[in-house]
Design a protein around this motif. Structure first.
Motif, PDB file in Angstrom:
ATOM      1  N   LEU A 153      22.134  44.862  24.763  1.00  0.00           N
ATOM      2  CA  LEU A 153      21.045  45.785  25.069  1.00  0.00           C
ATOM      3  C   LEU A 153      19.862  45.511  24.151  1.00  0.00           C
ATOM      4  CD1 LEU A 153      23.109  49.096  25.397  1.00  0.00           C
ATOM      5  CD2 LEU A 153      22.681  47.324  27.122  1.00  0.00           C
ATOM      6  N   VAL A 154      18.669  45.634  24.703  1.00  0.00           N
ATOM      7  CA  VAL A 154      17.453  45.351  23.952  1.00  0.00           C
ATOM      8  C   VAL A 154      16.546  46.570  23.999  1.00  0.00           C
ATOM      9  CG1 VAL A 154      15.498  43.788  23.658  1.00  0.00           C
ATOM     10  CG2 VAL A 154      17.642  42.919  24.607  1.00  0.00           C
ATOM     11  N   SER A 155      16.229  47.105  22.839  1.00  0.00           N
ATOM     12  CA  SER A 155      15.319  48.240  22.757  1.00  0.00           C
ATOM     13  C   SER A 155      14.118  47.857  21.888  1.00  0.00           C
ATOM     14  CB  SER A 155      16.024  49.467  22.176  1.00  0.00           C
ATOM     15  OG  SER A 155      16.423  49.224  20.835  1.00  0.00           O
ATOM     16  N   ARG A 156      13.147  48.746  21.841  1.00  0.00           N
ATOM     17  CA  ARG A 156      11.928  48.457  21.092  1.00  0.00           C
ATOM     18  C   ARG A 156      12.218  48.384  19.597  1.00  0.00           C
ATOM     19  NH1 ARG A 156       7.280  48.882  23.409  1.00  0.00           N
ATOM     20  NH2 ARG A 156       8.038  50.413  24.931  1.00  0.00           N
ATOM     21  N   GLY A 157      11.613  47.404  18.954  1.00  0.00           N
ATOM     22  CA  GLY A 157      11.799  47.233  17.520  1.00  0.00           C
ATOM     23  C   GLY A 157      10.898  48.121  16.702  1.00  0.00           C
ATOM     24  N   THR A 158      10.831  47.819  15.407  1.00  0.00           N
ATOM     25  CA  THR A 158      10.105  48.693  14.486  1.00  0.00           C
ATOM     26  C   THR A 158       8.667  48.276  14.262  1.00  0.00           C
ATOM     27  OG1 THR A 158      10.976  47.385  12.628  1.00  0.00           O
ATOM     28  CG2 THR A 158      12.214  49.359  13.277  1.00  0.00           C
ATOM     29  N   ASP A 161       6.849  42.232  13.369  1.00  0.00           N
ATOM     30  CA  ASP A 161       7.785  41.240  12.844  1.00  0.00           C
ATOM     31  C   ASP A 161       9.188  41.430  13.403  1.00  0.00           C
ATOM     32  OD1 ASP A 161       5.878  39.974  11.269  1.00  0.00           O
ATOM     33  OD2 ASP A 161       6.201  41.358   9.587  1.00  0.00           O
ATOM     34  N   HIS A 162       9.474  42.625  13.924  1.00  0.00           N
ATOM     35  CA  HIS A 162      10.771  42.928  14.536  1.00  0.00           C
ATOM     36  C   HIS A 162      10.517  43.604  15.886  1.00  0.00           C
ATOM     37  CE1 HIS A 162      11.223  42.990  10.109  1.00  0.00           C
ATOM     38  NE2 HIS A 162      12.352  42.346  10.342  1.00  0.00           N
ATOM     39  N   PRO A 163      10.015  42.825  16.862  1.00  0.00           N
ATOM     40  CA  PRO A 163       9.578  43.439  18.129  1.00  0.00           C
ATOM     41  C   PRO A 163      10.692  43.995  18.994  1.00  0.00           C
ATOM     42  CG  PRO A 163       9.420  41.051  18.249  1.00  0.00           C
ATOM     43  CD  PRO A 163       9.740  41.381  16.820  1.00  0.00           C
ATOM     44  N   GLU A 164      11.927  43.600  18.730  1.00  0.00           N
ATOM     45  CA  GLU A 164      13.026  44.142  19.509  1.00  0.00           C
ATOM     46  C   GLU A 164      14.192  44.461  18.579  1.00  0.00           C
ATOM     47  OE1 GLU A 164      12.243  40.523  20.214  1.00  0.00           O
ATOM     48  OE2 GLU A 164      13.400  40.505  18.358  1.00  0.00           O
ATOM     49  N   HIS A 165      15.007  45.422  19.012  1.00  0.00           N
ATOM     50  CA  HIS A 165      16.253  45.730  18.306  1.00  0.00           C
ATOM     51  C   HIS A 165      17.376  45.537  19.311  1.00  0.00           C
ATOM     52  CE1 HIS A 165      18.537  47.622  14.965  1.00  0.00           C
ATOM     53  NE2 HIS A 165      19.383  47.887  15.947  1.00  0.00           N
ATOM     54  N   TRP A 319       7.427  40.151  25.974  1.00  0.00           N
ATOM     55  CA  TRP A 319       8.738  40.302  25.337  1.00  0.00           C
ATOM     56  C   TRP A 319       8.658  41.278  24.176  1.00  0.00           C
ATOM     57  CZ3 TRP A 319      13.685  39.504  26.053  1.00  0.00           C
ATOM     58  CH2 TRP A 319      14.522  39.584  24.959  1.00  0.00           C
ATOM     59  N   ALA A 320       7.557  41.233  23.458  1.00  0.00           N
ATOM     60  CA  ALA A 320       7.414  42.113  22.304  1.00  0.00           C
ATOM     61  C   ALA A 320       7.351  43.569  22.713  1.00  0.00           C
ATOM     62  CB  ALA A 320       6.149  41.748  21.502  1.00  0.00           C
ATOM     63  N   GLU A 321       6.917  43.826  23.931  1.00  0.00           N
ATOM     64  CA  GLU A 321       6.867  45.191  24.433  1.00  0.00           C
ATOM     65  C   GLU A 321       7.626  45.254  25.737  1.00  0.00           C
ATOM     66  OE1 GLU A 321       2.862  46.470  24.675  1.00  0.00           O
ATOM     67  OE2 GLU A 321       2.457  46.164  22.556  1.00  0.00           O
ATOM     68  N   PRO A 322       8.964  45.239  25.687  1.00  0.00           N
ATOM     69  CA  PRO A 322       9.751  45.188  26.910  1.00  0.00           C
ATOM     70  C   PRO A 322       9.560  46.428  27.765  1.00  0.00           C
ATOM     71  CG  PRO A 322      11.145  45.686  25.026  1.00  0.00           C
ATOM     72  CD  PRO A 322       9.801  45.321  24.478  1.00  0.00           C
ATOM     73  N   VAL A 323       9.652  46.241  29.057  1.00  0.00           N
ATOM     74  CA  VAL A 323       9.583  47.360  29.982  1.00  0.00           C
ATOM     75  C   VAL A 323      10.907  48.118  29.911  1.00  0.00           C
ATOM     76  CG1 VAL A 323       9.371  48.040  32.382  1.00  0.00           C
ATOM     77  CG2 VAL A 323       7.979  46.166  31.484  1.00  0.00           C
ATOM     78  N   PHE A 324      10.842  49.402  29.741  1.00  0.00           N
ATOM     79  CA  PHE A 324      12.058  50.201  29.591  1.00  0.00           C
ATOM     80  C   PHE A 324      12.455  50.737  30.950  1.00  0.00           C
ATOM     81  CE2 PHE A 324      10.472  49.801  25.395  1.00  0.00           C
ATOM     82  CZ  PHE A 324      11.603  49.722  24.612  1.00  0.00           C
TER      83      PHE A 324
END
Length: 328
Positions: A153-158, A161-165, A319-324
């Motif tokens: 699973l991919v969620s928004r990062g912080t 430098d960490h665009p996804e979690h 990719w840095a701002e994935p569609v949720f």
């Protein structure tokens, strides 16, 4: 009974709006042959959770129920930032359930289908998070056995430098439990054919190195846009995993450094003894090959499509701002 029909008939669920074990079901977000996952509301703590309900026939197997309880507790005991936390697991009205953190975002399968192959820096960043989760599970004696994009699973990062979690999920229903209880017949395995290790196919004992193989198949797909083995039917695919050498990654994506090919050849070795000993070791080798480290390789910057000395490009904004979206 009607509950079995509504859970696994393939038509819209009849459980939306109902309460199960203190959770009010709000929406179906995913299903497979053995479980359905819902977004649900924890009525005791007033929080949203992902509630997985297992196929009713599993609850009727005493051996499976005992192992399910034991291994769910083991999964819940893992406190790791890249493993979806398990809040509760139990049985109610003949249905086994697992309540987990609800991750707002998408799974890697959806993102790869939308974006295609990812930039090497992004791929390594994602892979490192999954690898740390797998190695942590292995330290707790758990082998995932079904590493695939749909379980990542991919969620928004912080920050930038960490665009996804990234989270790894599906530890609550272990594949070892199913095979030991006879839910799968003799000689079968539970897993996804594109990412299954040779020893799983042959029915040999598996350990953490089985996950190294499946994980390497996933990372190959992240970079190439497809799994390492492409065959016309399932039997040919099973044969390829057992006996065919993996194709060089650079055949599918010539712009990548050739030094990445031997990294995948080792990670996808047929003999577990010949693979990397851990997932993070594999990612470290991949990172070195991507960055231009290691012996016997040409200059990486030119092969990566930028002049020597130029800073690596930032990951694509999409990719840095994935569609949720809701997972289906």
């Amino acid at each position: 009974m009607s509950r079995e029909t509504s859970l696994f008939s393939g038509r819209p669920s009849e459980l939306v709006g109902q309460q199960i074990a203190g959770y009010r079901i709000e929406q179906e977000i995913g299903r497979g042959g053995m479980a359905v996952v819902y977004r649900a509301r924890d009525l005791r703590l007033e929080r949203t959770v992902a509630l997985k309900l297992l196929a009713p026939e599993l609850a009727r197997n005493d051996t499976f129920r005992r192992r399910f309880t034991h291994e769910s507790r083991a999964a819940a005991a893992i406190d790791h930032p890249h493993i979806v936390p398990v809040f509760e697991a139990g049985e109610t009205d003949g249905v086994l359930y697992i309540a987990m953190r609800f991750v707002a975002g998408s799974d890697l399968r959806h993102l790869l289908d939308r974006e295609g192959p990812l930039p090497p820096a992004t791929a390594v960043r994602v892979a490192a998070q999954v690898a740390s989760a797998l190695d942590a599970a292995h330290e707790h004696g758990l082998v995932h056995r079904d590493v695939k994009p749909g379980n990542i699973l991919v969620s928004r990062g912080t920050d930038s430098d960490h665009p996804e979690h990234v989270y790894l999920t599906d530890f609550g229903l272990t594949k070892k439990s199913l095979s030991l209880t006879g839910f799968t017949t003799v000689g079968q395995f539970v897993g996804t054919l594109d990412y299954v290790a040779p020893e799983q196919i042959s029915g040999k004992p598996v350990d953490a190195r089985c996950d190294v193989y499946g994980f390497a198949c996933v990372v190959f797909e992240i970079l190439a846009g497809h799994p390492p083995f492409l065959r016309d039917d399932d039997m040919a695919l099973l044969w390829a995993h057992q006996y065919d050498d993996p194709p060089p990654l650079t055949e599918s994506r010539p712009g990548l450094p050739p030094r990445m090919d031997p990294v995948f050849a080792k990670a996808l070795a047929k003999n577990p003894d010949d693979r990397y000993p851990s997932c993070l070791t594999f990612v470290a080798a991949l990172r070195a090959a991507t960055a231009g480290g290691g012996a016997g390789a040409g200059p990486a910057p030119a092969r990566m499509g930028r002049p020597p000395g130029e800073e690596a490009p930032k990951p694509p904004p999409r990719w840095a701002e994935p569609v949720f979206v809701e997972r289906t």
